[in-house]
Design an enzyme around this catalytic site. Structure first.
Site: not given
Ligand code: PAF
Length: 283
Positions: A32-33, A37, A61, A156, A187, A189-190
């Protein structure tokens, strides 16, 4: 563009490309770039001979099965987007769960020196074991020289740096700045799961962080946290999950400032069942 779905084919290709000055950049993604990304990929392209982008929605995860099933999967569009950057300098690794995990889709247990117990770790049980497992496996398969991660997932990024250090993995981790929508929304993907109204209103998240940065000069962390809670209390669209001011390197929450240390503010907010996170450097 070359798209590999098995580690055997990908490794064979990379081995063929190897030469004495070869440098391999790696951008692990769950697809879902978006422009965030692409900015990682562009940085990787500017610093390496070849860039591998992995596209894999990693089941281990996700602590919430609905979050996993609703995660956007858009491989065809992702490949088209990457092709706008280069058809030859990028290769895609889009494996199946089997290719990565074989018969056991389970996470390894890691000790990240306490980084894993803060924030995301508190609210997403086992999340960082899943991230550590997949990233370590992908490093073993891709064998990158440099690997690129966005600062939107700052916890992360710190956890992966810790894993590389403790396991002495032969890769250098590069952290890249957060890319934002014109209204300041980080930004992600969600974001594709947000309505137009939610996306517009989500500007509040970054605006809040910017005010936190100003307040940090003069006010105590506990007073700032209280102010943030009031911004979201009874909000018609958003629910605050956590807000925390932490030391940037070990992520422990702070009560008082120390001039010699660097700090960051972290936030997680729900818009219905869509979870949004963001953070900002405070000094
Ligand atoms: O940040 C992500 O998209 C994922 O956590 C990662 C690093 C690709 C591992 O699945």
């Amino acid at each position: 563009m070359q798209v590999y779905t098995t580690k055997t084919e990908l490794s064979a290709f990379i081995n063929r490309e190897h030469n004495p000055v070869f440098s391999l950049g790696f951008v692990p993604t769950m697809g879902a770039l978006h422009a965030g990304h692409l900015s990682l990929v562009k940085t990787a392209m500017s610093e390496n001979t070849l860039v591998v982008v992995s596209i894999f929605v990693n089941p281990t995860q996700f602590d919430n099965p609905q979050d996993l099933s609703k995660y956007p999967r858009t491989l065809t569009e992702d490949i088209k987007l990457l092709e706008t950057l280069s058809k030859t300098a990028i290769v895609v690794y889009a494996p199946t769960v089997d290719d990565i995990y074989g018969v056991q889709t389970t996470a390894e247990r890691f000790d990240f020196g306490g980084l894993e117990f803060q924030m995301e770790g508190k609210f997403r049980t086992g999340h960082f074991d899943g991230v550590g497992t997949i990233v370590k496996r992908l490093f073993e398969i891709v064998k990158p020289t440099l690997a690129y991660f966005g600062e939107k997932d700052f916890q992360q990024l710190q956890i992966i740096k810790k894993m590389v250090e403790t396991s002495q993995l032969p890769v250098t981790i590069v952290g890249c700045p957060i890319e934002r929508e014109p209204n300041g929304l980080a930004m992600s993907s969600r974001n594709s799961r947000l309505s137009f109204e939610e996306k517009e209103t989500a500007a509040l998240i970054y605006k809040t962080l910017q005010t936190v940065k100003e307040k940090f000069q003069l006010e105590l962390p506990k007073d700032i946290s209280h102010w943030v809670s009031t911004q979201f209390s009874n909000h018609p669209l958003f629910e605050l999950e956590y807000f925390q001011i932490s030391e940037s390197d070990n992520l422990t929450p702070i009560q008082q400032k120390n001039q010699t240390k660097t700090y960051r503010a972290f936030i997680a907010v729900f818009a219905r069942d869509v979870r949004l996170i963001d953070n900002i450097a405070l000094n």
